[in-house]
Write a protein that holds these residues in place. Structure first.
Motif, short mmCIF file in Angstrom:
data_model
loop_
_atom_site.label_atom_id
_atom_site.label_comp_id
_atom_site.label_asym_id
_atom_site.label_seq_id
_atom_site.Cartn_x
_atom_site.Cartn_y
_atom_site.Cartn_z
N GLN A 375 0.82 -1.21 0.00
CA GLN A 375 0.00 0.00 0.00
C GLN A 375 0.86 1.26 0.00
O GLN A 375 0.45 2.29 0.54
CB GLN A 375 -0.94 -0.01 1.22
N ASP A 376 2.02 1.21 -0.61
CA ASP A 376 2.92 2.36 -0.62
C ASP A 376 2.26 3.59 -1.25
O ASP A 376 2.44 4.72 -0.80
CB ASP A 376 4.19 2.00 -1.39
N TYR A 381 0.11 9.18 -1.59
CA TYR A 381 -0.86 10.02 -2.30
C TYR A 381 -2.24 10.08 -1.64
O TYR A 381 -3.02 10.96 -1.96
CB TYR A 381 -1.02 9.52 -3.74
N GLY A 382 -2.58 9.17 -0.75
CA GLY A 382 -3.86 9.26 -0.08
C GLY A 382 -4.77 8.08 -0.36
O GLY A 382 -4.41 7.12 -1.04
N VAL A 383 -6.00 8.17 0.17
CA VAL A 383 -6.91 7.04 0.16
C VAL A 383 -7.37 6.66 -1.25
O VAL A 383 -7.76 5.52 -1.50
CB VAL A 383 -8.13 7.36 1.06
N GLU A 384 -7.33 7.60 -2.19
CA GLU A 384 -7.76 7.29 -3.55
C GLU A 384 -6.84 6.27 -4.21
O GLU A 384 -7.22 5.64 -5.19
CB GLU A 384 -7.82 8.56 -4.39
N TYR A 385 -5.63 6.12 -3.69
CA TYR A 385 -4.67 5.18 -4.27
C TYR A 385 -4.56 3.90 -3.44
O TYR A 385 -3.59 3.16 -3.58
CB TYR A 385 -3.30 5.84 -4.39
N LEU A 386 -5.53 3.65 -2.58
CA LEU A 386 -5.53 2.42 -1.80
C LEU A 386 -5.81 1.24 -2.73
O LEU A 386 -6.81 1.22 -3.45
CB LEU A 386 -6.59 2.49 -0.70
N LYS A 387 -4.93 0.25 -2.73
CA LYS A 387 -5.05 -0.88 -3.64
C LYS A 387 -5.94 -1.98 -3.05
O LYS A 387 -5.99 -2.14 -1.83
CB LYS A 387 -3.67 -1.48 -3.94
#
Length: 504
Positions: A375-376, A381-387
Motif C-alpha cells: 500500500q505504498d 498520495y492518499g486514500v484514492e490510491y488504496l489498492k
C-alpha cells in the motif's frame, strides 16, 4: 472365515497441536491490552518469570547498526542495504502506480522532509491508571470522579419520600436504565419478578420520571421529548401530533407534517426548532466507562533514503525473562521427583512464552512491512490510491498461512503519517475498472462517492445514484447502482430526494 483378535502396527502422519503451540497461536491474535493481562497472569503463576524493567535501547539519531535495530524490532523499507539484512525486503518509490498516473513528487518530498524529526509518542496516551505508588494524584482523581447516572438517580430516589416497597421498586427501575437514560426492561416483567402489581410499578416510574435531568427513564424517544416539552409548558395538540409523526420529520416531508399538525409553515418551523433544542439522550451527560485511547503496535514514518521506516512500539511489547539465579537456587534444593518435575515444567513454560512473544513481535513486523510495501501509494498520495488487497496476497508474500495473517492483523493498529489505522483497514475488496486497467479498492471508491456528494454544494446539482454511476464510469470505475447505494448508506448519506428536501 474365523474371527479372532490380533495386534497391528501402523505408521502415519498427523498434525498434533500441543498446548505450547495453542498458546503461541492465542498470543498472535491478542491486542496489546489483552496481551498485558495474559502476561500478568503468567507472572503470578510462574515463579521463574520476572518482568524486565530495564529501559530499551534508544536510537535518537537513527544511525545505529542494522543488528541493533533488528533486535529492537525495526525495519526500513527502501534502503537496499538495510532491506537486504531484513529478509531481503525492499520497497522503492520508483514503483509505478499506473502508466497514465502523475507522480506527485511534491507530496513525497513533503512527507520525507520531516522524516528526521521526532515522532509523536502515542504510546503514552491512555495509560493514566490510579494507584498510590508513583502516582501522587491518583487518590484525588478517584475522589473527584464524575458521578454515574445510577448514583445520580439513586440520590434523588432517597429524598423522594418512597416507602420501603416503593424504594425497592425504584432501585430495580434505576438498574434497568441504559447509558442514554431510557428504560429498557418491560414493566410487566419487573412487576412479575417483584410480585407486585403493574399499577404500583407504573406509579413509581412516573415519580422517577420527574427526576433530573428531564426526560430521564422514558420508555421511548417520543415519551422522552414529551416529558421535556411538558416541563417547558410547550406540549400542545400540534406538538403532540409532531411527536407522534417523527418518521415524517426524519424524511423531511414537511407538507405531510403541516397537514397532520394543522399549522402553517412559520409555526411548523418554530415547532421543529423547539424540538431540536431538546435532548434525546438525557443520560449521556453522566459519567461512563472512559474510552481507551488506541495505542499503535507499529510506527511507520518516511525514511531519509526515500522509503519507509517501520518500528515496533516497544511500549506495547511486554518484556519478561527467566530468573536464572532463582532457578539455580531452587534447583539445588529440590529433592523429590515432584519438585523437580514442577520446576522443569515452569522452566519450559517460561522459555516457550518468551520464545512465543519474540515470534509474535517478528511476525507483526514482517506482516506490517509487507502491508506497507503493498500500500505504498496510499501512504504517499492518499486514500484514492488504496489498492485492493486480501489475506492470500500477503500470506504468499511472507510465506505464512492466511489464518496466521488474519490473527496477526486482528486488533493491531499502525500509526502512519496519515493517521492511526487498524491493520484490517488495508484489506479491501476490489472493484473492476471500466477501462481494463488495475482494479480499484472499495475504500477508495467510497471516498470518490463522498467527494462527489460533497461537491454538490458548489455545483448546485443533486446527484442521483444513477448519475454517480455515470461519473464513476467516466473516472474508470465499473460499478453497479445498487453498490453505490450500499456505499452511500454505509457513509450515512441520505438519498438524492432527501438531500433535495434538506436544501429546501
Amino acid at each position: 472365515m474365523a474371527l479372532g483378535q490380533r495386534l497391528e502396527l501402523k505408521q502415519g502422519q498427523g498434525l498434533v497441536i500441543t498446548p505450547q503451540l495453542q498458546q503461541a497461536i492465542k498470543l498472535l491474535q491478542l491486542s496489546n491490552l489483552e496481551l498485558e493481562s495474559v502476561i500478568e497472569q503468567e507472572l503470578e503463576r510462574n515463579p521463574l518469570l520476572q518482568r524486565d524493567d530495564s529501559d530499551p535501547v534508544s536510537d535518537s539519531d537513527g544511525d545505529a547498526p542494522v543488528e541493533s535495530r533488528e533486535e529492537r524490532g525495526e525495519l526500513t523499507l527502501g534502503d537496499s542495504d538495510t532491506a537486504a539484512a531484513n529478509n531481503d525486503m525492499d520497497v522503492s518509490r520508483a514503483d509505478t502506480y499506473g502508466d497514465d498516473e502523475p507522480v506527485v513528487r511534491e507530496k513525497e518530498s513533503a512527507l520525507s522532509s520531516d522524516s528526521d524529526g521526532p515522532m509523536v509518542d502515542w504510546s503514552k496516551a491512555g495509560k493514566g491508571g490510579s494507584s498510590f505508588d508513583g502516582d501522587e494524584d491518583g487518590l484525588e482523581r478517584s475522589l473527584t470522579r464524575e458521578k454515574t447516572l445510577a448514583e445520580h438517580l439513586t440520590d434523588q430516589a432517597l429524598i423522594a419520600h418512597f416507602s420501603a416497597p416503593e424504594m425497592a421498586i425504584a432501585q430495580i427501575l434505576i438498574d434497568a436504565v441504559d447509558d442514554a437514560g431510557y428504560m429498557r426492561a418491560p414493566l410487566y416483567e419487573i412487576a412479575d419478578r417483584l410480585g407486585c402489581s403493574l399499577a404500583l410499578v407504573e406509579s413509581v416510574l412516573r415519580t422517577c420520571q420527574g427526576f433530573e435531568p428531564t426526560g430521564i427513564m422514558a420508555t421511548s424517544v417520543p415519551e422522552c421529548l414529551k416529558l421535556q416539552l411538558i416541563e417547558r409548558n410547550r406540549f400542545d395538540p400540534a406538538m403532540a401530533a409532531l411527536i407522534d409523526n417523527l418518521e415524517l420529520l426524519a424524511k423531511r416531508d414537511l407538507s405531510a407534517l403541516r397537514k397532520v399538525c394543522g399549522v402553517d409553515d412559520e409555526d411548523l418551523a418554530e415547532m421543529i426548532s423547539e424540538l431540536k433544542s431538546l435532548n434525546p439522550r438525557p443520560g449521556a451527560q453522566f459519567g461512563a466507562e472512559p474510552s481507551q485511547t488506541v495505542v499503535p503496535d507499529v510506527f511507520v514514518r518516511p525514511d531519509a533514503a526515500g522509503g519507509w521506516r517501520i518500528d515496533l512500539n516497544s511500549d506495547t511489547l511486554p518484556r519478561v525473562l527467566v530468573d536464572q539465579k532463582y532457578h539455580a537456587k531452587v534447583a539445588t534444593g529440590a529433592r523429590s521427583d515432584a519438585e523437580k518435575s514442577y520446576l522443569s515444567e515452569c522452566l519450559n513454560q517460561a522459555n516457550w512464552l518468551i520464545k512465543s512473544l519474540d515470534q509474535r513481535a517478528r511476525t507483526i513486523l514482517k506482516v506490517s512491512a509487507e502491508i506497507v510495501r503493498q500500500q505504498d501509494a496510499f501512504f504517499v498520495y492518499g486514500v484514492e490510491y488504496l489498492k485492493p488487497l486480501n489475506l492470500k496476497t500477503v500470506a504468499e508474500a511472507v510465506g505464512m498461512h492466511e489464518s496466521t495473517i488474519s490473527r496477526v492483523t486482528s486488533n493491531k493498529y499502525i500509526a502512519t503519517p496519515r493517521g492511526v489505522f487498524e491493520l484490517k483497514f488495508f484489506f479491501t475488496s476490489s472493484i473492476a475498472s471500466s477501462d481494463g486497467t488495475a482494479a480499484h479498492s472499495a475504500e477508495s471508491v467510497r471516498h470518490k462517492i463522498k467527494t462527489l456528494i460533497d461537491g454538490e454544494k458548489s455545483s448546485g446539482e443533486i446527484l442521483s445514484d444513477d448519475r454517480i454511476v455515470e461519473l464513476l464510469k467516466e473516472a474508470g470505475v465499473d460499478i453497479a447502482r445498487r453498490t453505490v447505494a450500499k456505499y452511500r448508506e454505509a457513509l450515512r448519506i441520505p438519498s438524492s430526494v432527501e438531500r433535495k428536501r434538506l436544501i429546501k
